[in-house]
Scaffold this motif. Structure first.
Motif, short mmCIF file in Angstrom:
data_model
loop_
_atom_site.label_atom_id
_atom_site.label_comp_id
_atom_site.label_asym_id
_atom_site.label_seq_id
_atom_site.Cartn_x
_atom_site.Cartn_y
_atom_site.Cartn_z
N ARG A 108 0.85 -1.16 0.15
CA ARG A 108 -0.13 -0.03 0.12
C ARG A 108 0.91 1.14 -0.02
N PRO A 109 0.23 2.34 -0.41
CA PRO A 109 1.00 3.68 -0.28
C PRO A 109 1.96 3.92 1.29
N LYS A 117 4.56 11.88 2.12
CA LYS A 117 3.17 11.71 1.45
C LYS A 117 2.90 10.49 0.83
N ALA A 118 1.72 9.97 0.68
CA ALA A 118 1.32 8.63 0.03
C ALA A 118 1.26 9.10 -1.35
N GLN A 119 1.50 7.88 -2.05
CA GLN A 119 1.33 8.00 -3.62
C GLN A 119 2.65 8.99 -4.29
N GLN A 166 22.70 -11.06 -8.73
CA GLN A 166 22.29 -9.79 -9.24
C GLN A 166 20.83 -9.63 -9.15
N PHE A 167 20.26 -8.59 -8.37
CA PHE A 167 18.90 -8.43 -8.00
C PHE A 167 18.37 -7.28 -8.67
N VAL A 168 17.41 -7.32 -9.47
CA VAL A 168 16.75 -6.49 -10.30
C VAL A 168 15.48 -6.02 -9.66
N PHE A 169 15.62 -5.14 -8.60
CA PHE A 169 14.53 -4.68 -7.82
C PHE A 169 13.62 -3.57 -8.70
N VAL A 170 12.22 -3.93 -8.47
CA VAL A 170 11.37 -2.98 -9.38
C VAL A 170 10.30 -2.32 -8.27
N ASP A 171 10.73 -0.99 -8.14
CA ASP A 171 9.92 -0.16 -7.16
C ASP A 171 8.50 -0.05 -7.91
N THR A 172 7.47 -0.05 -7.28
CA THR A 172 6.20 0.31 -8.13
C THR A 172 5.27 1.13 -6.88
N PRO A 173 4.26 1.80 -7.68
CA PRO A 173 3.42 2.96 -6.95
C PRO A 173 2.69 2.02 -5.99
N GLY A 174 2.18 2.81 -4.62
CA GLY A 174 1.40 2.08 -3.80
C GLY A 174 0.07 1.55 -4.29
N ILE A 175 -0.08 0.62 -4.05
CA ILE A 175 -1.69 0.10 -4.46
C ILE A 175 -2.67 0.64 -3.63
N GLN A 176 -3.63 1.28 -4.26
CA GLN A 176 -4.94 1.64 -3.26
C GLN A 176 -5.87 1.66 -4.00
N SER A 177 -7.09 1.79 -3.33
CA SER A 177 -8.40 1.27 -3.96
C SER A 177 -9.27 2.63 -4.23
N LYS A 178 -8.96 3.89 -3.97
CA LYS A 178 -9.59 5.20 -4.19
C LYS A 178 -9.04 5.35 -5.59
N HIS A 179 -9.96 5.15 -6.60
CA HIS A 179 -9.57 5.59 -8.01
C HIS A 179 -9.95 7.16 -8.23
N ALA A 180 -9.21 8.02 -7.70
CA ALA A 180 -9.47 9.52 -7.70
C ALA A 180 -9.21 9.77 -9.29
N GLY A 229 4.16 -3.90 13.13
CA GLY A 229 3.10 -3.56 14.34
C GLY A 229 1.76 -3.40 13.94
N ARG A 230 1.48 -3.13 12.54
CA ARG A 230 0.02 -2.98 12.05
C ARG A 230 -0.27 -3.59 10.59
N THR A 231 -0.90 -4.46 10.61
CA THR A 231 -1.51 -5.15 9.10
C THR A 231 -2.51 -4.32 9.06
N THR A 232 -2.92 -3.40 7.82
CA THR A 232 -4.13 -2.82 7.80
C THR A 232 -5.07 -3.66 6.54
N GLY A 233 -6.16 -2.98 6.64
CA GLY A 233 -7.21 -3.52 5.57
C GLY A 233 -6.63 -3.35 4.09
N ALA A 234 -5.84 -1.91 3.89
CA ALA A 234 -5.28 -2.00 2.46
C ALA A 234 -4.25 -2.98 2.35
N ASP A 235 -3.52 -3.33 3.27
CA ASP A 235 -2.56 -4.51 3.35
C ASP A 235 -3.13 -5.79 2.77
N ARG A 236 -4.05 -6.15 3.37
CA ARG A 236 -4.89 -7.38 3.14
C ARG A 236 -5.30 -7.30 1.79
N THR A 237 -5.91 -6.19 1.36
CA THR A 237 -6.47 -6.04 -0.28
C THR A 237 -5.12 -6.46 -1.03
#
Ligand SMILES: Nc1nc2c(ncn2[C@@H]2O[C@H](COP(=O)(O)OP(=O)(O)OP(=O)(O)O)[C@@H](O)[C@H]2O)c(=O)[nH]1
Ligand SMILES: [Mg+2]
Length: 299
Positions: free
Chosen positions: A20-21, A43-45, A61-75, A103-111
């Motif tokens: 999540r973001p 800030k998020a996003q 060799q690790f090719v890490f791929v950073d990605t945008p935070g996944i969120q459910s509000k399609h603004a 310390g905290r798993t949120t609903g957004a993490d579960r999504t």
């Protein structure tokens, strides 16, 4: 460039960093790679694009791929594209690092967890352990996470303080296929200086301005020329409305000057040479919902 000289037992693969973001994905990428290739802020996003960061060690060799935070509000259409770019990464990689706050798993993490394809090889990085007052909260969180998905490993880390990163790297390495290095050992990202220059400007906007303008702004590089050691860069920041342009410029242009000065310092550090940077601000109404403009801006 493939490296034919990789020793037997060498591993190489792509590893998506998802979550999540605001959980620290980009910070983690930067500290794993040891260079700032992906922008970060409170800030998020902040992240809008996929950005790779390449870590080359003696045996992998690790090719890490950073990605945008996944969120459910399609603004906006932009948000949809950001989500798509993150979830598309699930199918293109050898392993996934899911970042969750310690310390905290949120609903957004579960999504996010529900979006993983069956059979995905996922390691959880429980990040920001430096902020956790009670380490006792980690064990129940890890136990609960293990009921949600067959994670390959769960590793507590602090991306910022670089705690647990060796353990995380070892856990990820075990999931990578036996393969020769795909990139030269001095390569740190697949993104070019043009992209990175635009991102550094966007980062300063996220860090210096309030809650509105960063989300209404995007950066385009109009001109990028190298003259000897000097890079001459002309950029335009596009915002949605006139009042946002006024905020971005600040009194007598002071705000924009500060943004450009800080962005230039980052560019000079990463590119290793002097940068001449000029930044203009223009209004492009509705760009974040305009598919033609989004494509033109590289989203
Ligand atoms: N205390 C602490 N803060 C951290 C750590 N890792 C990241 N942060 C902070 O968390 C905030 C978000 O970090 P980012 O790396 O931008 O998070 P992200 O997950 O990439 O966020 P998006 O791109 O918006 O999805 C920043 O203020 C970081 O400094 C950590 O290990 N400890
Ligand atoms: Mg990010």
């Amino acid at each position: 460039m493939a490296d034919a000289g990789s020793p037997p037992g060498h591993r190489c693969g792509h590893v998506a960093i998802v979550g999540r973001p605001n959980v620290g994905k980009s910070t983690l990428l930067n500290h794993l790679v040891g260079e700032k290739v992906s922008i970060t802020s409170k800030k998020a996003q902040t992240t809008r694009h996929r950005v790779t960061g390449i870590l080359t060690t003696g045996d992998a060799q690790f090719v890490f791929v950073d990605t945008p935070g996944i969120q459910s509000k399609h603004a906006s259409r932009l948000n949809e594209r950001m989500n798509r770019s993150a979830t598309r990464s699930f199918d293109d990689v050898d392993a996934i690092v899911l970042v969750i706050e310690a310390g905290r798993t949120t609903g957004a993490d579960r999504t996010v967890i529900r979006l993983f394809p069956a059979g995905a090889r996922v390691i959880v990085a429980l990040n920001k352990i430096d902020r956790l007052a009670d380490r006792g909260a980690l064990l129940p969180q890890m136990a609960e996470l293990a009921t949600l998905f067959p994670f390959a490993a769960i590793v507590p880390v602090s991306a910022e303080k670089e705690h647990g990163l060796a353990q995380l790297r070892d856990a990820v390495r075990a999931l990578l296929p036996l393969a020769a290095a795909a990139y030269g050992e001095d390569e740190i990202t697949d993104r070019d200086e043009r992209f990175l220059a635009a991102e550094f400007i966007r980062e300063k906007i996220f860090r210096l301005l309030g809650e509105e303008v960063p989300y209404a702004a995007t950066v385009a590089i109009d001109r990028f020329v190298q003259e000897g050691a000097l890079r001459r860069i002309h950029a335009t920041v596009y915002v949605d409305r006139d009042n946002q342009k006024a905020i971005l410029l600040g009194h007598g242009g002071a705000q924009m000057k500060e943004i450009a000065t800080r962005a230039r310092a980052d560019m000079e550090r990463l590119f290793g040479g002097p940068v001449f940077l000029e930044v203009w601000v223009k209004v492009k109404r509705g760009w974040a919902n305009d598919d033609t403009l989004l494509t033109r801006f590289g989203y």
